[in-house]
Design a protein around this motif. Structure first.
Motif, PDB file in Angstrom:
ATOM      1  N   GLY A 119      -3.252  19.907  63.209  1.00 10.23           N
ATOM      2  CA  GLY A 119      -3.195  21.372  63.385  1.00 10.23           C
ATOM      3  C   GLY A 119      -1.903  21.880  63.995  1.00 10.23           C
ATOM      4  O   GLY A 119      -1.835  23.048  64.405  1.00 10.23           O
ATOM      5  N   ALA A 120      -0.876  21.025  64.054  1.00  9.15           N
ATOM      6  CA  ALA A 120       0.404  21.473  64.631  1.00  9.15           C
ATOM      7  C   ALA A 120       1.178  22.310  63.624  1.00  9.15           C
ATOM      8  O   ALA A 120       0.955  22.228  62.419  1.00  9.15           O
ATOM      9  N   ARG A 121       2.093  23.112  64.159  1.00  6.37           N
ATOM     10  CA  ARG A 121       3.060  23.831  63.319  1.00  6.37           C
ATOM     11  C   ARG A 121       4.326  22.976  63.304  1.00  6.37           C
ATOM     12  O   ARG A 121       4.822  22.570  64.360  1.00  6.37           O
ATOM     13  N   ILE A 122       4.827  22.717  62.086  1.00  7.26           N
ATOM     14  CA  ILE A 122       5.864  21.677  61.936  1.00  7.26           C
ATOM     15  C   ILE A 122       7.244  22.271  61.715  1.00  7.26           C
ATOM     16  O   ILE A 122       7.412  23.183  60.893  1.00  7.26           O
ATOM     17  N   VAL A 123       8.233  21.716  62.419  1.00  4.50           N
ATOM     18  CA  VAL A 123       9.641  21.912  62.071  1.00  4.50           C
ATOM     19  C   VAL A 123      10.174  20.518  61.745  1.00  4.50           C
ATOM     20  O   VAL A 123      10.032  19.588  62.552  1.00  4.50           O
ATOM     21  N   ALA A 124      10.749  20.374  60.541  1.00  3.22           N
ATOM     22  CA  ALA A 124      11.222  19.050  60.100  1.00  3.22           C
ATOM     23  C   ALA A 124      12.740  19.052  59.993  1.00  3.22           C
ATOM     24  O   ALA A 124      13.316  19.960  59.408  1.00  3.22           O
ATOM     25  N   THR A 125      13.376  18.024  60.555  1.00  2.00           N
ATOM     26  CA  THR A 125      14.832  17.910  60.427  1.00  2.00           C
ATOM     27  C   THR A 125      15.201  16.680  59.600  1.00  2.00           C
ATOM     28  O   THR A 125      14.415  15.749  59.449  1.00  2.00           O
ATOM     29  N   GLY A 126      16.427  16.717  59.092  1.00  3.15           N
ATOM     30  CA  GLY A 126      16.955  15.586  58.336  1.00  3.15           C
ATOM     31  C   GLY A 126      18.390  15.872  57.975  1.00  3.15           C
ATOM     32  O   GLY A 126      18.904  16.964  58.255  1.00  3.15           O
ATOM     33  N   GLY A 127      19.024  14.899  57.328  1.00  6.49           N
ATOM     34  CA  GLY A 127      20.440  15.036  57.031  1.00  6.49           C
ATOM     35  C   GLY A 127      20.741  15.248  55.562  1.00  6.49           C
ATOM     36  O   GLY A 127      21.890  15.099  55.152  1.00  6.49           O
TER      37      GLY A 127
ATOM     38  N   ARG B  32      11.952  17.722  49.336  1.00  3.66           N
ATOM     39  CA  ARG B  32      10.781  16.904  48.947  1.00  3.66           C
ATOM     40  C   ARG B  32       9.638  17.094  49.947  1.00  3.66           C
ATOM     41  O   ARG B  32       8.462  17.068  49.577  1.00  3.66           O
ATOM     42  N   LEU B  33       9.995  17.292  51.223  1.00  4.22           N
ATOM     43  CA  LEU B  33       8.943  17.476  52.238  1.00  4.22           C
ATOM     44  C   LEU B  33       8.161  18.758  51.979  1.00  4.22           C
ATOM     45  O   LEU B  33       6.962  18.829  52.240  1.00  4.22           O
ATOM     46  N   LYS B  34       8.873  19.754  51.476  1.00  2.26           N
ATOM     47  CA  LYS B  34       8.173  21.008  51.140  1.00  2.26           C
ATOM     48  C   LYS B  34       7.242  20.756  49.958  1.00  2.26           C
ATOM     49  O   LYS B  34       6.078  21.169  49.963  1.00  2.26           O
ATOM     50  N   GLU B  35       7.763  20.035  48.928  1.00  5.28           N
ATOM     51  CA  GLU B  35       6.933  19.765  47.743  1.00  5.28           C
ATOM     52  C   GLU B  35       5.720  18.910  48.103  1.00  5.28           C
ATOM     53  O   GLU B  35       4.602  19.161  47.660  1.00  5.28           O
ATOM     54  N   LEU B  36       5.953  17.872  48.918  1.00  4.71           N
ATOM     55  CA  LEU B  36       4.879  16.916  49.205  1.00  4.71           C
ATOM     56  C   LEU B  36       3.857  17.469  50.196  1.00  4.71           C
ATOM     57  O   LEU B  36       2.656  17.292  50.027  1.00  4.71           O
ATOM     58  N   TYR B  37       4.355  18.096  51.259  1.00  3.60           N
ATOM     59  CA  TYR B  37       3.465  18.443  52.371  1.00  3.60           C
ATOM     60  C   TYR B  37       3.493  19.923  52.756  1.00  3.60           C
ATOM     61  O   TYR B  37       2.897  20.305  53.765  1.00  3.60           O
ATOM     62  N   GLY B  38       4.229  20.728  51.961  1.00  6.01           N
ATOM     63  CA  GLY B  38       4.240  22.175  52.225  1.00  6.01           C
ATOM     64  C   GLY B  38       4.952  22.571  53.509  1.00  6.01           C
ATOM     65  O   GLY B  38       4.651  23.639  54.062  1.00  6.01           O
ATOM     66  N   VAL B  39       5.905  21.735  53.976  1.00  3.71           N
ATOM     67  CA  VAL B  39       6.598  22.083  55.228  1.00  3.71           C
ATOM     68  C   VAL B  39       7.512  23.283  54.977  1.00  3.71           C
ATOM     69  O   VAL B  39       8.332  23.278  54.068  1.00  3.71           O
ATOM     70  N   GLU B  40       7.353  24.314  55.817  1.00  2.00           N
ATOM     71  CA  GLU B  40       8.115  25.559  55.628  1.00  2.00           C
ATOM     72  C   GLU B  40       9.439  25.539  56.399  1.00  2.00           C
ATOM     73  O   GLU B  40      10.438  26.070  55.942  1.00  2.00           O
ATOM     74  N   HIS B  41       9.421  24.964  57.588  1.00  2.00           N
ATOM     75  CA  HIS B  41      10.601  25.043  58.449  1.00  2.00           C
ATOM     76  C   HIS B  41      11.404  23.747  58.354  1.00  2.00           C
ATOM     77  O   HIS B  41      11.022  22.715  58.930  1.00  2.00           O
ATOM     78  N   LEU B  42      12.494  23.808  57.589  1.00  2.00           N
ATOM     79  CA  LEU B  42      13.317  22.625  57.317  1.00  2.00           C
ATOM     80  C   LEU B  42      14.719  22.877  57.862  1.00  2.00           C
ATOM     81  O   LEU B  42      15.317  23.916  57.577  1.00  2.00           O
ATOM     82  N   VAL B  43      15.231  21.932  58.662  1.00  2.00           N
ATOM     83  CA  VAL B  43      16.540  22.132  59.292  1.00  2.00           C
ATOM     84  C   VAL B  43      17.406  20.909  59.027  1.00  2.00           C
ATOM     85  O   VAL B  43      17.007  19.774  59.363  1.00  2.00           O
ATOM     86  N   ASN B  44      18.587  21.131  58.443  1.00  2.00           N
ATOM     87  CA  ASN B  44      19.517  20.030  58.195  1.00  2.00           C
ATOM     88  C   ASN B  44      20.401  19.854  59.434  1.00  2.00           C
ATOM     89  O   ASN B  44      21.222  20.718  59.743  1.00  2.00           O
ATOM     90  N   TYR B  45      20.216  18.732  60.156  1.00  2.00           N
ATOM     91  CA  TYR B  45      20.992  18.538  61.392  1.00  2.00           C
ATOM     92  C   TYR B  45      22.424  18.093  61.127  1.00  2.00           C
ATOM     93  O   TYR B  45      23.234  18.052  62.038  1.00  2.00           O
ATOM     94  N   LYS B  46      22.725  17.754  59.860  1.00  2.00           N
ATOM     95  CA  LYS B  46      24.108  17.383  59.535  1.00  2.00           C
ATOM     96  C   LYS B  46      24.955  18.630  59.285  1.00  2.00           C
ATOM     97  O   LYS B  46      26.060  18.752  59.792  1.00  2.00           O
ATOM     98  N   THR B  47      24.395  19.538  58.482  1.00  2.00           N
ATOM     99  CA  THR B  47      25.190  20.720  58.113  1.00  2.00           C
ATOM    100  C   THR B  47      25.055  21.851  59.139  1.00  2.00           C
ATOM    101  O   THR B  47      25.783  22.836  59.066  1.00  2.00           O
TER     102      THR B  47
END
Ligand SMILES: NC(=O)c1ccc[n+]([C@@H]2O[C@H](COP(=O)([O-])OP(=O)(O)OC[C@H]3O[C@@H](n4cnc5c(N)ncnc54)[C@H](OP(=O)(O)O)[C@@H]3O)[C@@H](O)[C@H]2O)c1
Length: 330
Positions: free
Chosen positions: A164-172, A179-194
């Motif tokens: 039941g958590a609200r997710i923020v997902a990071t990656g490079g 893909r995380l949005k497609e697979l699991y519907g994650v809305e908040h995606l943050v690229n820590y590289k760019t």
């Protein structure tokens, strides 16, 4: 039997697909004919002699498998020939057969494909322990998952969502994040590289800071996490895939009223086997109810284990890579 052997330490290309003697069976041993083996970051570390466990050469990497029981030791009561099981072997799993002590075997739920059983122990076992026992994650809280497209990362996204958590997902990598949005519907995606100042984005999304931060990357990602954590937040130390072990600034821990919490799944499972078993019952239950769908982006036969490890090292994998051994998985 065939196995993918590490005869000298080094990168995946040094592994040798070779004949070797099947492992000996002790009185408490369960011999498994392996059908699928999960591939994990620690497999890369162990073949380079950089892991906390250092088996003597030659050995096969591979910490988790799924397959059929083909023999049990004289003292084994809980398993019989023909059982479909998961084996948590630590290493020697990239092989046609492996022997585990009976407490390191788990009966798979009916209908669970071998490849799903094989990818559950390390990443999902670690993550359910991290988020429930260590992170005390509550429904409605903000969970920030770093390296979210990786093995433990995707497990944290899935289990966090189930809790039941609200997710923020990071990656490079934007494509992996998509893909995380497609697979699991994650809305908040943050690229820590760019986005070098990604901590400000996290603060803005969460309205001040994340309640629980799941960090398998370390280094600067850890340092910045202490600057975007909420009051009473829990920063979970999972690993150091980025290659740098950080030091926590005690003044920030004080000012944020937060906790930096260590997570060591192997140590936990050895010390608290009953809780660990219950964690797996929970994972099995979620899988049976269609809530848990582990992502597997790469599949290789056993003899191509070096290619699987290479894909992991190059950060190409989303979720997990899996090796199929012998006949195809039903
Ligand atoms: N504490 C425990 O009990 C426990 C249990 C299992 C695993 N672990 C640890 O958790 C970490 C991650 O394991 P995993 O199986 O999830 O690995 P993985 O599938 O390779 O995922 C790691 C993620 O980290 C990110 N990353 C950032 N910098 C990286 C770098 N320099 N090299 C590689 N990846 C980098 C990558 O995402 P981007 O490419 O998007 O940046 C990658 O997706 C490892 O350190 C492992 O040892 C700890």
């Amino acid at each position: 039997m065939k196995a993918m052997l590490c005869k000298e330490y080094g990168p995946p290309e040094k592994l040798v697909y070779a004949d070797t003697e099947p492992p000996a069976l002790g009185p408490d041993g369960v011999r498994i004919r392996v059908h699928a083996a999960g591939v994990n970051f620690p497999d890369l570390l162990i073949i380079e002699n950089k892991y906390q466990f250092k088996p003597s050469l030659p050995f096969a990497p591979g910490g988790e498998v799924a397959g059929d029981v083909i023999e049990v030791g004289a003292e084994v009561k809980d398993f019989a020939v023909g059982d479909r099981v998961i084996g948590m072997c630590g290493w020697n799993g990239f092989a046609e057969q492996v022997v585990v002590p009976s407490e390191k075997a788990l009966r798979m739920p009916d209908g669970m494909p071998y490849e799903v059983g094989a990818v559950l122990p390390t990443t999902y076992g670690t993550t359910v322990h991290a988020l429930i026992q260590r992170g005390r994650l509550r429904s409605g809280e903000w969970l920030l998952v770093h390296g979210a497209a990786g093995g433990v990362g995707t497990a944290a996204v899935e289990i966090g969502t189930i809790l039941g958590a609200r997710i923020v997902a990071t990656g490079g990598d934007d494509a992996k994040l998509a893909r995380l949005k497609e697979l699991y519907g994650v809305e908040h995606l943050v690229n820590y590289k760019t986005n070098p100042d990604w901590k400000e984005i996290v603060k803005s999304i969460t309205g001040g800071g994340a309640d629980v931060i799941y960090d398998p990357v370390g280094g600067d990602v850890f340092d910045q996490s202490l600057r975007c954590i909420a009051w009473d937040g829990r920063l979970l130390v999972i690993g150091f895939a980025g290659g740098t072990i950080p030091s926590a600034k005690a003044n920030l821990i004080l000012l944020k009223g937060c906790s930096v919490v260590g997570v060591f799944w192997g140590g936990f499972a050895a010390r608290e086997p009953e809780t660990s078993r219950k964690n797996f019952e929970l994972l099995f239950d979620w899988w049976k109810h269609g809530k848990l769908k582990p992502a597997i982006s790469h599949r290789f036969p056993l003899e191509k284990a070096a290619a699987a490890l290479g894909a992991l090292a190059r950060r190409e994998v989303v979720g997990k890579a899996v090796l199929t051994v012998g006949r195809a998985s039903p």
